[in-house]
Design a protein around this motif. Structure first.
Motif, short mmCIF file in Angstrom:
data_model
loop_
_atom_site.label_atom_id
_atom_site.label_comp_id
_atom_site.label_asym_id
_atom_site.label_seq_id
_atom_site.Cartn_x
_atom_site.Cartn_y
_atom_site.Cartn_z
N GLU A 175 38.14 25.51 31.07
CA GLU A 175 36.93 26.11 31.63
C GLU A 175 36.80 25.82 33.12
OE1 GLU A 175 34.94 28.21 30.22
OE2 GLU A 175 36.01 28.13 28.31
N LYS A 176 37.17 24.61 33.54
CA LYS A 176 37.07 24.27 34.97
C LYS A 176 38.04 25.10 35.80
CE LYS A 176 35.55 19.49 34.22
NZ LYS A 176 35.89 18.05 34.37
N VAL A 177 39.28 25.21 35.34
CA VAL A 177 40.27 25.98 36.08
C VAL A 177 39.92 27.46 36.05
CG1 VAL A 177 42.72 26.61 36.21
CG2 VAL A 177 42.06 24.27 35.64
N LYS A 178 39.38 27.93 34.95
CA LYS A 178 38.99 29.33 34.83
C LYS A 178 37.92 29.68 35.87
CE LYS A 178 36.90 32.65 31.64
NZ LYS A 178 36.23 32.83 30.34
N VAL A 179 36.96 28.80 36.07
CA VAL A 179 35.91 29.05 37.07
C VAL A 179 36.52 29.16 38.46
CG1 VAL A 179 33.89 28.03 38.19
CG2 VAL A 179 34.08 28.00 35.69
N LYS A 180 37.49 28.30 38.77
CA LYS A 180 38.12 28.35 40.09
C LYS A 180 38.93 29.64 40.28
CE LYS A 180 38.27 23.37 40.83
NZ LYS A 180 39.10 22.19 41.18
N ILE A 181 39.60 30.08 39.23
CA ILE A 181 40.34 31.34 39.32
C ILE A 181 39.38 32.51 39.50
CG2 ILE A 181 41.90 32.90 38.11
CD1 ILE A 181 43.26 30.41 39.14
N GLU A 182 38.26 32.46 38.81
CA GLU A 182 37.25 33.52 38.98
C GLU A 182 36.72 33.54 40.41
OE1 GLU A 182 35.37 33.72 34.45
OE2 GLU A 182 34.44 32.48 35.98
N ASN A 183 36.54 32.37 41.02
CA ASN A 183 36.09 32.32 42.41
C ASN A 183 37.14 32.89 43.36
OD1 ASN A 183 33.71 31.08 41.59
ND2 ASN A 183 34.50 29.02 41.88
N ILE A 184 38.41 32.71 43.03
CA ILE A 184 39.48 33.28 43.85
C ILE A 184 39.47 34.80 43.76
CG2 ILE A 184 42.00 33.50 44.05
CD1 ILE A 184 42.22 30.56 43.23
N LEU A 185 39.24 35.33 42.56
CA LEU A 185 39.30 36.78 42.35
C LEU A 185 38.03 37.50 42.75
CD1 LEU A 185 41.04 36.88 38.85
CD2 LEU A 185 42.07 37.43 41.06
N GLU A 186 36.92 36.78 42.88
CA GLU A 186 35.63 37.45 43.15
C GLU A 186 35.63 38.27 44.42
OE1 GLU A 186 30.87 36.33 43.39
OE2 GLU A 186 32.37 34.75 43.16
N PRO A 187 36.10 37.76 45.58
CA PRO A 187 36.05 38.60 46.80
C PRO A 187 37.16 39.62 46.89
CG PRO A 187 36.97 36.45 47.31
CD PRO A 187 36.59 36.41 45.87
N VAL A 188 38.11 39.61 45.98
CA VAL A 188 39.24 40.54 46.03
C VAL A 188 38.75 41.94 45.67
CG1 VAL A 188 41.50 41.09 45.11
CG2 VAL A 188 40.86 38.70 45.49
N GLN A 189 39.15 42.91 46.47
CA GLN A 189 38.68 44.28 46.25
C GLN A 189 39.61 45.07 45.32
OE1 GLN A 189 38.14 46.46 49.87
NE2 GLN A 189 37.11 48.18 48.88
N TYR A 190 40.91 44.87 45.47
CA TYR A 190 41.89 45.60 44.66
C TYR A 190 42.82 44.61 43.98
CZ TYR A 190 40.41 49.73 47.27
OH TYR A 190 39.67 50.74 47.83
N VAL A 191 43.08 44.85 42.70
CA VAL A 191 43.96 43.99 41.92
C VAL A 191 44.92 44.87 41.12
CG1 VAL A 191 44.09 42.33 40.02
CG2 VAL A 191 42.29 42.11 41.73
N SER A 192 46.18 44.46 41.10
CA SER A 192 47.17 45.08 40.22
C SER A 192 47.53 44.09 39.12
CB SER A 192 48.43 45.46 41.00
OG SER A 192 48.14 46.44 41.96
N ASN A 193 47.71 44.62 37.93
CA ASN A 193 48.04 43.77 36.78
C ASN A 193 49.47 44.00 36.34
OD1 ASN A 193 44.74 44.02 35.66
ND2 ASN A 193 45.73 42.09 36.04
N MET A 194 50.09 42.93 35.85
CA MET A 194 51.42 42.99 35.28
C MET A 194 51.35 42.54 33.83
SD MET A 194 54.78 40.88 36.52
CE MET A 194 54.59 41.44 38.21
N THR A 195 51.96 43.28 32.93
CA THR A 195 51.90 42.95 31.51
C THR A 195 53.31 42.97 30.91
OG1 THR A 195 51.61 45.25 30.80
CG2 THR A 195 49.63 43.99 31.30
N ASN A 196 53.46 42.17 29.87
CA ASN A 196 54.70 42.16 29.11
C ASN A 196 54.40 41.60 27.73
OD1 ASN A 196 57.39 42.52 28.50
ND2 ASN A 196 58.12 41.49 30.34
N MET A 197 55.34 41.79 26.81
CA MET A 197 55.12 41.40 25.42
C MET A 197 56.16 40.36 25.00
SD MET A 197 54.91 43.87 22.10
CE MET A 197 53.96 45.05 23.04
N TRP A 198 55.73 39.46 24.10
CA TRP A 198 56.61 38.39 23.65
C TRP A 198 56.28 38.03 22.21
CZ3 TRP A 198 55.06 33.05 22.93
CH2 TRP A 198 56.13 32.19 22.69
N LEU A 199 57.32 37.74 21.42
CA LEU A 199 57.16 37.32 20.03
C LEU A 199 57.48 35.84 19.93
CD1 LEU A 199 56.62 38.16 17.06
CD2 LEU A 199 59.09 38.56 16.85
#
Length: 437
Positions: free
Chosen positions: A46-70
């Motif tokens: 939860e602590k690290v998640k809050v810090k990551i959210e603070n990093i992403l908050e001022p960002v205007q555009y984000v690209s996502n990368m996805t992949n699958m794993w078994l």
């Protein structure tokens, strides 16, 4: 140790670790496995998640990368990483999720990225396309996967190449891999020829360079292999690698596969926009003039949209400023004194400044685009959207390498939620501790 070094929760119960801690600090009481599992890791997450959210908050555009794993426990996981440009226009990325397959959109909504998302980068597999099939997200195929398909199609279409790989290399390598006796003989042959001892390499379909490494090792060890297997003849293989005819044929097939796989690349909105916005390329690398015209037509609406949003924001700011300046408290006097007159004039000056700034932002998009194409300047309004798109799903592959170390045979009963937290912490702890944000 558990989050950073991928140690299992049972490490606090290992006899050697307990002895070491007793020697280092006899009075210290180690936490139990249950306490780490139920309390410590969730709180840290939860602590690290809050810090990551603070990093992403001022960002205007984000690209996502996805992949699958078994996983080894037969659970499917979907990785989600966020990529963006910081204020210095350097590429940054954070790892967000290692979630169940059908929670892609829910995960983006949880991180507040649905409105910021520009493109989703994924490989060419059908199951990956299905994750974003019923959404409005724009997809970009992984460049590395596409190039691998080009190589696979062109190389294995050559009968000579396919025969060498399947009938000579794979059988030969498998012969030494599965026989202790012949493996010892190979090492003895290497010692006889005063050559360094090296094992044979078996190729794997999921490891793209493994076939090349296998072939190179067979060619490198041909003298040693001839000593161990007298009936083996590698002359055809050696001559094949030197044959000009095969090389020319392979080159033609590679070019044909490249043209088939990338034939619409110059007319793809994402690729052409990112190419023009990159000051190293602009319109210099386009083959077709029609593609350049279409590319400009793709960019101009995006620029107009940005200008409209900026003007709307300025208008809202002016309206809020006017409302604030014209608001009179209920207990104030209705007489105009010198302070009130000064406030009126300062408001008027501010209105003029805002009006002039609105006028400056009303420059035609065509003029700005043409200026950018003619001069070595950077069109910053769109670069953060298109130049933040990664070309390949490399980070997702690394993501699951970490997940594979966590979900090993010792930890095959971890529930998906705990796996998500451990992978998230492992990938983001260094980012949080060392990030400049």
């Amino acid at each position: 140790m558990i989050c950073v070094d991928n140690q299992p929760f049972s490490v606090v119960e290992n006899q050697g670790f307990v002895r070491m801690m007793n020697v280092a600090e006899p009075k210290y009481k180690l936490p139990t496995r249950k306490h780490l599992y139920k309390t410590v890791v969730p709180e840290m997450y939860e602590k690290v998640k809050v810090k990551i959210e603070n990093i992403l908050e001022p960002v205007q555009y984000v690209s996502n990368m996805t992949n699958m794993w078994l996983s080894i426990a037969n659970n499917y996981y979907l990785s989600i990483t966020a990529h963006f440009l910081d204020d210095n226009y350097k590429m940054q990325h954070v790892c967000l999720e290692c979630t169940q397959l059908h929670f892609f959109k829910e995960s983006l909504d949880k991180w507040g990225l649905l409105e910021k998302l520009s493109y989703v980068v994924q490989d060419n597999a059908r199951n990956m396309s299905a994750t974003t099939e019923n959404t409005s997200f724009k997809n970009v195929s992984c460049l590395a996967h596409t190039l691998q398909l080009v190589i696979k199609d062109s190389v294995f279409n050559q009968k000579e190449v396919s025969n060498v790989i399947t009938t000579i290399c794979r059988r030969l390598v498998g012969h030494f891999k599965h026989s202790v006796k012949y493996n010892k003989q190979l090492k003895a042959a290497q010692e006889t020829l005063h050559m360094p001892q090296k094992c044979m390499i078996q190729d794997e379909p999921t490891r793209w360079n493994s076939t090349l490494h296998m072939s190179k090792r067979v060619l490198e060890q041909r003298r040693q292999l001839a000593l161990v297997t007298p009936g083996l003849d590698l002359t055809n293989y050696y001559s094949f690698t030197k044959g000009k005819l095969y090389i020319e044929r392979l080159t033609n097939d590679l070019l044909a596969c490249l043209q088939r796989r990338f034939r619409n690349c110059e007319f793809d909105q994402c690729h052409v926009t990112a190419t023009i916005l990159d000051p190293r390329f602009k319109t210099k690398v386009f083959i077709s003039n029609e593609a350049v015209i279409d590319a400009k037509q793709h960019i101009l609406p995006e620029m107009d949209k940005l200008e409209t949003s900026k003007i709307s924001a300025l208008s809202e700011e002016m309206e809020s400023s006017n409302a604030a300046n014209f608001t009179v408290s209920s207990n104030s006097s209705t007489n105009f004194n010198s302070n009130e007159k000064h406030a009126m004039w300062s408001m008027y000056v501010k209105l003029l400044e805002n009006a002039s700034s609105v006028h400056e932002h009303m420059v035609k998009s065509e003029d700005e685009l043409q200026t950018y194409l003619n001069e070595p300047i950077l069109l910053k309004k769109l670069t953060k959207c298109y130049l933040a798109i990664p070309p390949a799903t490399v980070h997702s592959e690394c993501f699951f390498s970490t997940a594979g170390l966590i979900c090993d045979k010792k930890c095959n009963r971890l529930d998906p939620e705990t796996v998500q937290k451990l992978v998230f912490l492992h990938k983001n702890l260094k980012t949080v501790l060392l990030s400049p944000w």
